[in-house]
Each structure stands twice: as C-alpha cells, then as structure tokens.
Design an enzyme around this catalytic site. Structure first.
Site, PDB file in Angstrom:
ATOM      1  N   ASP A   1       0.299   8.430  -4.321  1.00  0.00           N
ATOM      2  CA  ASP A   1       1.474   7.936  -3.590  1.00  0.00           C
ATOM      3  C   ASP A   1       2.645   8.890  -3.818  1.00  0.00           C
ATOM      4  O   ASP A   1       3.784   8.471  -4.006  1.00  0.00           O
ATOM      5  CB  ASP A   1       1.828   6.517  -4.064  1.00  0.00           C
TER       6      ASP A   1
ATOM      7  N   ASP B   1       5.860   6.081 -10.695  1.00  0.00           N
ATOM      8  CA  ASP B   1       5.051   5.143  -9.909  1.00  0.00           C
ATOM      9  C   ASP B   1       3.574   5.548  -9.860  1.00  0.00           C
ATOM     10  O   ASP B   1       3.044   5.912  -8.815  1.00  0.00           O
ATOM     11  CB  ASP B   1       5.635   5.021  -8.493  1.00  0.00           C
TER      12      ASP B   1
HETATM   13  P1  ATP Z   1       8.321   0.901  -4.650  1.00  0.00           P
HETATM   14  O1  ATP Z   1       7.419  -0.175  -4.088  1.00  0.00           O
HETATM   15  O2  ATP Z   1       9.735   0.856  -4.158  1.00  0.00           O
HETATM   16  O3  ATP Z   1       7.705   2.262  -4.637  1.00  0.00           O
HETATM   17  P2  ATP Z   1       7.440   0.248  -7.189  1.00  0.00           P
HETATM   18  O4  ATP Z   1       7.418  -1.213  -7.370  1.00  0.00           O
HETATM   19  O5  ATP Z   1       6.201   0.941  -6.853  1.00  0.00           O
HETATM   20  O6  ATP Z   1       8.530   0.541  -6.168  1.00  0.00           O
HETATM   21  P3  ATP Z   1       8.366   2.353  -8.932  1.00  0.00           P
HETATM   22  O7  ATP Z   1       8.312   3.260  -7.777  1.00  0.00           O
HETATM   23  O8  ATP Z   1       7.570   2.671 -10.121  1.00  0.00           O
HETATM   24  O9  ATP Z   1       8.029   0.851  -8.527  1.00  0.00           O
HETATM   25  O10 ATP Z   1       9.873   2.178  -9.393  1.00  0.00           O
HETATM   26  C1  ATP Z   1      10.848   1.694  -8.496  1.00  0.00           C
HETATM   27  C2  ATP Z   1      12.167   2.400  -8.718  1.00  0.00           C
HETATM   28  O11 ATP Z   1      12.649   2.163 -10.052  1.00  0.00           O
HETATM   29  C3  ATP Z   1      12.076   3.901  -8.600  1.00  0.00           C
HETATM   30  O12 ATP Z   1      12.263   4.323  -7.287  1.00  0.00           O
HETATM   31  C4  ATP Z   1      13.189   4.383  -9.511  1.00  0.00           C
HETATM   32  O13 ATP Z   1      14.414   4.381  -8.821  1.00  0.00           O
HETATM   33  C5  ATP Z   1      13.226   3.329 -10.579  1.00  0.00           C
HETATM   34  N1  ATP Z   1      12.451   3.763 -11.763  1.00  0.00           N
HETATM   35  C6  ATP Z   1      11.126   3.561 -11.974  1.00  0.00           C
HETATM   36  N2  ATP Z   1      10.736   4.068 -13.147  1.00  0.00           N
HETATM   37  C7  ATP Z   1      11.840   4.620 -13.713  1.00  0.00           C
HETATM   38  C8  ATP Z   1      12.086   5.315 -14.952  1.00  0.00           C
HETATM   39  N3  ATP Z   1      11.120   5.523 -15.836  1.00  0.00           N
HETATM   40  N4  ATP Z   1      13.348   5.737 -15.201  1.00  0.00           N
HETATM   41  C9  ATP Z   1      14.339   5.521 -14.306  1.00  0.00           C
HETATM   42  N5  ATP Z   1      14.166   4.883 -13.137  1.00  0.00           N
HETATM   43  C10 ATP Z   1      12.935   4.434 -12.828  1.00  0.00           C
HETATM   44 MN    MN Z   2       7.733   3.804  -5.923  1.00  0.00          MN
END
Ligand code: ATP
Ligand code: MN
Length: 255
Positions: free
Chosen positions: A192, A208
């Site tokens: 992804d 992610d």
């Molecule tokens: P999406 O469905 O929007 O892709 P998701 O539920 O898959 O979200 P992630 O993409 O892992 O989750 O994280 C969502 C958001 O949180 C990221 O876009 C980022 O802005 C923030 N984030 C995630 N992990 C971190 C981290 N380790 N440090 C800082 N910010 C983070």
């Molecule tokens: Mn994401």
C-alpha cells in the site's frame, strides 16, 4: 472503576477536564472493553502513560499520539474490534503463509492482523527499510515509535506543494529503492505504498504496514505490481523521469 480511572489518567482527563475533547469523543466511540483493558495493561507497565492527540481516524484503526512513562513520544495504532473491513482482512490473512490458524471471531482476527503489522515493522527494520520502530503489541493495540516532535511528521501528500523537482527525485529513489530492497533482501512487499504512507521527516519513513506480506504469499506479485505502479505514476506526475513500471516489475518478479 479502576479501569475508568486509569483511562481517565491515560487521557489526561484529570488535569484537563476535557470530557468533550475530540480525543475523548474518539475514545468513547471506538473503545470497547477489550481496548480499555489493553490500554490499562500497557499503562500499568509504563508503555503508555498518556495519549494526548488523535493523529488519524480511519475505517480500520485510529492512531493516537502519546507518551510512555519515560517521557518518550509514541504512536499508538488501535484497531477497531468491530470492523466493516472484515472480509478484506480475512482475505489478506488467509493468503499469508506466516499466518496459521484463522480465528472465526472477528475480534480475534483483528488481533492477528495487529500482530502481523508488528511483525512486518520488525521485518522492515531488519532489512534497513525505514519504518517506525515497533515497540509493543497486544490484542488490537500496536505501539510504535512516533515520527515527529511536538507536531507529527506530515505525509508526502501534505507537503507536495512545497517540494521541488529535486526533492521528488530523491523521494522517488527512496521509494523505489525501498520496494527493491524489501523484495530482494527482505522477501517482502509493502502493498500500500503511496504518497499517503510516506512521512516526511529528517529522513522519509514508510508507515502503515498492515497489508505488507512475504514473497511466498500468492498475492505478493499483485501487491508488488501495485506498489511499483502507484509510485511510478505518482512521481511521473511530479516530473520525475521514472522507471518503466512493467520493466521494473519484470526485473523484480523475474527472480
Ligand atoms: P489510512 O486508512 O488513512 O491509511 P490507517 O488506519 O491505515 O490509515 P496508518 O496509515 O498507519 O493507519 O496511520 C494513519 C495516519 O497516522 C498516518 O497517515 C500518519 O499521519 C499517522 N501516523 C501513523 N503512524 C505514525 C507514526 N509512527 N508517527 C507519526 N504519525 C503516524
Ligand atoms: Mn495509511
């Protein structure tokens, strides 16, 4: 009541009396008993001392900014235990040779999903692909290194307007380099990879990793192709002279 007290503590509700804060709203909306118990488990062990902000609310998970008891910033990804993404999660897990028994219970399936993301982060780090350092996981809660300082690191998508051609060229090399390294050395694919899952900090960081998997997975070539396609077309739109995606795919898939 002990749990409620601990959660109030973790959310800083004592000091801030922000019962109507966004944080508290997100919490009460998505936190079932298991989640509350898991948070307090980590609280008692000093792994989560405070959750002070909502980084993202998604379909499957919410991500919070927090501190551990030593005062280190952490990012806490908390999967919903009742998810509409059940089918997708099931399909991805079923195709992963690392995952043995698949629980019928949705909640437990989400626990397997959470553990897999943790393992993916470890594996990415092992092969020196930049990702947040995984710290701990339990049930539907994943604690990892926080990327950022007082403010969280922005996503590539958020800062693209302020970047120049040279920045895009470097980021393209980083992204394509990561795809290749993961595949060739780590026998792994993110699945992804996009401008939404790359954080721009001192160094770019890929986040992610929930759908990432190993080469042996029957879906891995599809995921590899998807990553190559997404990255080449995004950076081509930004004026980078990118690799031919079909050629790159054949080159990697060939071995
Ligand atoms: P999406 O469905 O929007 O892709 P998701 O539920 O898959 O979200 P992630 O993409 O892992 O989750 O994280 C969502 C958001 O949180 C990221 O876009 C980022 O802005 C923030 N984030 C995630 N992990 C971190 C981290 N380790 N440090 C800082 N910010 C983070
Ligand atoms: Mn994401």
């Amino acid at each position: 009541e002990r749990l409620d007290r601990e959660i109030a503590e973790v959310l800083g509700l004592r000091e801030r009396r922000e019962k109507d804060s966004e944080l508290f709203k997100v919490f009460s909306e998505v936190f079932d008993r298991t989640t509350v118990e898991t948070i307090s488990y980590f609280y008692r062990r000093g792994k989560i001392d405070l959750l002070y902000g909502v980084l993202s609310t998604g379909k499957e998970a919410n991500v919070f900014a927090g501190f551990d008891a030593q005062g280190n910033r952490i990012a806490v990804k908390i999967y919903r235990t009742y998810t509409t993404e059940f089918r997708r999660i099931w399909e991805y897990l079923a195709a992963d040779p690392r995952v043995g028994y698949l629980p019928k219970d949705i909640r437990k399936l989400v626990f397997v999903w959470t553990r897999r993301e943790f393992k993916n982060l470890q594996r990415a780090m092992k092969y020196a692909v930049r990702a947040p350092e995984p710290i701990a996981f339990r049930n539907n809660v994943l604690i990892m290194e926080f990327i950022g300082d007082e403010t969280p690191a922005p996503r590539l998508k958020d800062v693209e307007k302020s970047l120049e051609k040279k920045d895009f060229e470097e980021l393209y090399d980083f992204a394509m380099g990561s795809i290749e390294r993961l595949w060739k050395r780590g026998d792994m694919v993110h699945g992804d990879l996009s401008e939404y899952n790359i954080l721009i900090w001192e160094e770019p960081v890929i986040i992610d990793w929930s759908q990432a998997t190993v080469k042996r997975n029957r879906m891995s070539l599809t995921l590899l192709y998807r990553d190559i396609k997404n990255i080449t077309s995004y950076f081509a739109r930004k004026g980078v002279s990118v690799d031919d995606p079909e050629e790159k795919f054949r080159e990697l898939a060939g071995d």
